[in-house]
Design a protein around this motif. Structure first.
Motif, PDB file in Angstrom:
ATOM      1  N   VAL A  78      -3.391  39.537 117.188  1.00 23.21           N
ATOM      2  CA  VAL A  78      -4.192  38.970 118.341  1.00 23.21           C
ATOM      3  C   VAL A  78      -5.797  39.967 118.034  1.00 23.21           C
ATOM      4  CG1 VAL A  78      -5.003  38.416 120.645  1.00 23.21           C
ATOM      5  CG2 VAL A  78      -2.638  38.170 119.944  1.00 23.21           C
ATOM      6  N   LEU A  79      -5.356  41.174 118.139  1.00 26.71           N
ATOM      7  CA  LEU A  79      -6.695  41.930 118.169  1.00 26.71           C
ATOM      8  C   LEU A  79      -7.613  41.821 117.035  1.00 26.71           C
ATOM      9  CD1 LEU A  79      -7.740  43.932 120.025  1.00 26.71           C
ATOM     10  CD2 LEU A  79      -6.250  45.895 118.762  1.00 26.71           C
ATOM     11  N   PRO A  80      -7.334  41.692 115.770  1.00 26.97           N
ATOM     12  CA  PRO A  80      -8.186  41.429 114.819  1.00 26.97           C
ATOM     13  C   PRO A  80      -9.340  40.039 115.109  1.00 26.97           C
ATOM     14  CG  PRO A  80      -6.399  42.086 113.735  1.00 26.97           C
ATOM     15  CD  PRO A  80      -5.957  41.938 115.213  1.00 26.97           C
ATOM     16  N   ARG A  81      -8.646  39.301 115.685  1.00 27.99           N
ATOM     17  CA  ARG A  81      -9.328  37.913 115.909  1.00 27.99           C
ATOM     18  C   ARG A  81     -10.289  38.172 117.089  1.00 27.99           C
ATOM     19  NH1 ARG A  81      -5.666  33.699 116.978  1.00 27.99           N
ATOM     20  NH2 ARG A  81      -4.156  34.971 116.829  1.00 27.99           N
ATOM     21  N   LEU A  82      -9.730  38.800 118.192  1.00 26.38           N
ATOM     22  CA  LEU A  82     -10.556  38.931 119.358  1.00 26.38           C
ATOM     23  C   LEU A  82     -11.577  39.729 119.087  1.00 26.38           C
ATOM     24  CD1 LEU A  82      -7.837  39.604 121.943  1.00 26.38           C
ATOM     25  CD2 LEU A  82      -9.756  37.814 121.951  1.00 26.38           C
TER      26      LEU A  82
ATOM     27  N   SER B  62      -4.062  45.623 107.951  1.00 22.78           N
ATOM     28  CA  SER B  62      -2.551  45.494 108.217  1.00 22.78           C
ATOM     29  C   SER B  62      -2.311  46.371 109.407  1.00 22.78           C
ATOM     30  CB  SER B  62      -1.735  46.160 107.239  1.00 22.78           C
ATOM     31  OG  SER B  62      -1.860  47.481 107.025  1.00 22.78           O
ATOM     32  N   TYR B  63      -1.192  45.913 110.013  1.00 27.84           N
ATOM     33  CA  TYR B  63      -0.645  46.506 111.195  1.00 27.84           C
ATOM     34  C   TYR B  63      -0.734  48.159 110.971  1.00 27.84           C
ATOM     35  CZ  TYR B  63       2.399  48.801 114.654  1.00 27.84           C
ATOM     36  OH  TYR B  63       2.988  49.222 115.568  1.00 27.84           O
ATOM     37  N   ASP B  64      -0.295  48.764 109.961  1.00 25.17           N
ATOM     38  CA  ASP B  64      -0.171  50.242 109.810  1.00 25.17           C
ATOM     39  C   ASP B  64      -1.550  50.630 109.695  1.00 25.17           C
ATOM     40  OD1 ASP B  64       2.494  50.351 110.055  1.00 25.17           O
ATOM     41  OD2 ASP B  64       2.931  50.243 107.786  1.00 25.17           O
ATOM     42  N   GLU B  65      -2.472  50.062 109.091  1.00 27.66           N
ATOM     43  CA  GLU B  65      -3.916  50.419 108.973  1.00 27.66           C
ATOM     44  C   GLU B  65      -4.587  50.600 110.363  1.00 27.66           C
ATOM     45  OE1 GLU B  65      -5.373  49.035 104.404  1.00 27.66           O
ATOM     46  OE2 GLU B  65      -4.952  47.507 105.911  1.00 27.66           O
ATOM     47  N   ILE B  66      -4.233  49.554 111.030  1.00 29.37           N
ATOM     48  CA  ILE B  66      -4.969  49.271 112.369  1.00 29.37           C
ATOM     49  C   ILE B  66      -4.341  50.403 113.376  1.00 29.37           C
ATOM     50  CG2 ILE B  66      -5.119  48.029 114.824  1.00 29.37           C
ATOM     51  CD1 ILE B  66      -5.378  45.638 112.825  1.00 29.37           C
ATOM     52  N   LYS B  67      -3.118  50.666 113.117  1.00 31.34           N
ATOM     53  CA  LYS B  67      -2.571  51.718 113.923  1.00 31.34           C
ATOM     54  C   LYS B  67      -3.298  53.145 113.555  1.00 31.34           C
ATOM     55  CE  LYS B  67       1.904  53.188 114.561  1.00 31.34           C
ATOM     56  NZ  LYS B  67       3.222  52.979 114.373  1.00 31.34           N
ATOM     57  N   GLU B  68      -3.039  53.344 112.379  1.00 26.94           N
ATOM     58  CA  GLU B  68      -3.656  54.657 111.829  1.00 26.94           C
ATOM     59  C   GLU B  68      -5.034  54.878 112.339  1.00 26.94           C
ATOM     60  OE1 GLU B  68      -2.818  57.204 110.465  1.00 26.94           O
ATOM     61  OE2 GLU B  68      -4.884  57.979 109.936  1.00 26.94           O
TER      62      GLU B  68
ATOM     63  N   ALA C  87       3.164  45.526 122.190  1.00 28.75           N
ATOM     64  CA  ALA C  87       1.851  46.188 121.471  1.00 28.75           C
ATOM     65  C   ALA C  87       1.642  45.918 120.066  1.00 28.75           C
ATOM     66  CB  ALA C  87       1.917  47.799 121.904  1.00 28.75           C
ATOM     67  N   SER C  88       2.726  45.990 119.276  1.00 27.86           N
ATOM     68  CA  SER C  88       2.766  45.887 117.902  1.00 27.86           C
ATOM     69  C   SER C  88       2.416  44.486 117.562  1.00 27.86           C
ATOM     70  CB  SER C  88       4.140  46.107 117.270  1.00 27.86           C
ATOM     71  OG  SER C  88       4.666  47.511 117.536  1.00 27.86           O
TER      72      SER C  88
END
Ligand SMILES: CCCCCCCC/C=C\C/C=C/C(=O)SCCNC(=O)CCNC(=O)[C@H](O)C(C)(C)COP(=O)(O)OP(=O)(O)OC[C@H]1O[C@@H](n2cnc3c(N)ncnc32)[C@H](O)[C@@H]1OP(=O)(O)O
Length: 271
Positions: free
Chosen positions: A16-20, A122-128, A9-10
């Motif tokens: 991938v997610l930001p580009r998709l 960043s990963y942390d920002e997206i998770k937040e 998931a991480s």
């Protein structure tokens, strides 16, 4: 309990997610953030007009929340937090009994997650960011208030999820779509969203709706159970009010406790 492979998931979120997301919208990083504010209820102090609040009756029992994030009610972190705060404030206000959720926009209930919020983060920002949406949805799903979604336009992905959090869903007739298109966007459906969908639609239909990613017309949405009723646009709010009035006629305490018992099991699901 659902097992989640956190590493997978991480890396999905990171790589991938930001580009998709941005390919889906055909956009660059055009996130523009600020919106107006204002509300008219004494105990609402979210500091935001991303959600407009209207009292519907002299007893203050029914409140209409209107999502107001132009142009498509994409769920920004600010919006998610404002909604969470409003619903918690309403839950704490003993006068309030019921909530109608709708949109100020003529053709869009909500376009779901703010896909632009994922770009270049960043990963942390997206998770937040994801967690602000999840908290808002959980808060609505478990609210002690009776809840009706008055879906006055497109309700896509997270927009459809917001409606599914409500006890009853009425949709306006029109050239609108309602559906969970996450798999098309490229987002593996989180277990908690699947659980909410199964709760509303039943397992078999939920699986078809989720795995197809199909966007339904109002009539099709009615057939699969994404909505409970389809009405002419001009009748949407009145019909929602009538349903809500019936829902809140039931004794407050047994209703509240029963809703809590029915819904709390689903909170164990996360990703
Ligand atoms: C292991 C991974 C774990 C991930 C965990 C994730 C947790 C997630 C929880 C729940 C799942 C929820 C997922 C989502 O919600 S993904 C969002 C999917 N949403 C969509 O696909 C909707 C896309 N939008 C549309 O289809 C249309 O815009 C519309 C039908 C809503 C309205 O159409 P129309 O009136 O024709 O408007 P435009 O298309 O012209 O759009 C206007 C303007 O708005 C921008 N925009 C549209 N949607 C979004 C959005 N979701 N986020 C941000 N911005 C959006 C669009 O780009 C236009 O912008 P402009 O060109 O600058 O004017």
């Amino acid at each position: 309990m659902v097992k989640v492979n956190v590493d997978m998931a991480s890396s999905f979120i990171r790589a991938v997610l930001p580009r998709l997301a941005c390919r889906h919208l055909k956009i660059g990083n055009n996130c523009n953030g600020r919106y107006l504010y204002g509300c008219n209820k004494r105990w609402v102090s979210s500091g935001s007009d991303l959600v407009q609040v209207e009292q519907d009756d002299s007893d203050n029992e029914i409140v209409v929340l209107k999502m107001n994030v132009k142009p498509v009610n994409a769920c920004t972190a600010e919006f998610n937090n404002a909604m969470t705060k409003l619903i918690k404030d309403l839950d704490a206000d003993e006068q309030s009994k019921g909530l109608i959720l709708t949109s100020t926009l003529p053709n869009v209930f909500s376009a779901g997650l703010q896909l632009t919020a994922l770009h270049g983060k960043s990963y942390d920002e997206i998770k937040e960011y994801f967690s602000t949406f999840q908290t808002m949805a959980h808060t609505l799903f478990t609210s002690r208030l009776a809840t009706v979604a008055a879906i006055n336009g497109h309700a896509i992905a997270g927009g459809c999820v917001i409606a599914l959090c409500c006890e009853y869903r009425v949709m306006a007739e029109g050239k609108f779509h309602n559906g969970l298109n996450e798999v098309i966007v490229g987002i593996p459906m989180p277990a908690w969203v699947s659980a909410y969908t199964v709760y509303a639609l039943g397992t078999n239909t939920a699986e078809k709706v989720i795995l197809s990613g199909k966007k339904h017309t109002p009539r099709e949405a009615l057939q699969v159970g994404l909505v409970d009723q389809v009405v002419p646009p001009d009748d949407l709010i009145q019909v929602s009010k009538n349903i809500l009035s019936d829902l809140i006629k039931v004794g407050d305490y047994p209703r509240r406790l029963s809703k809590e018992r029915l819904r709390k099991e689903l909170l164990m699901f996360s990703l």
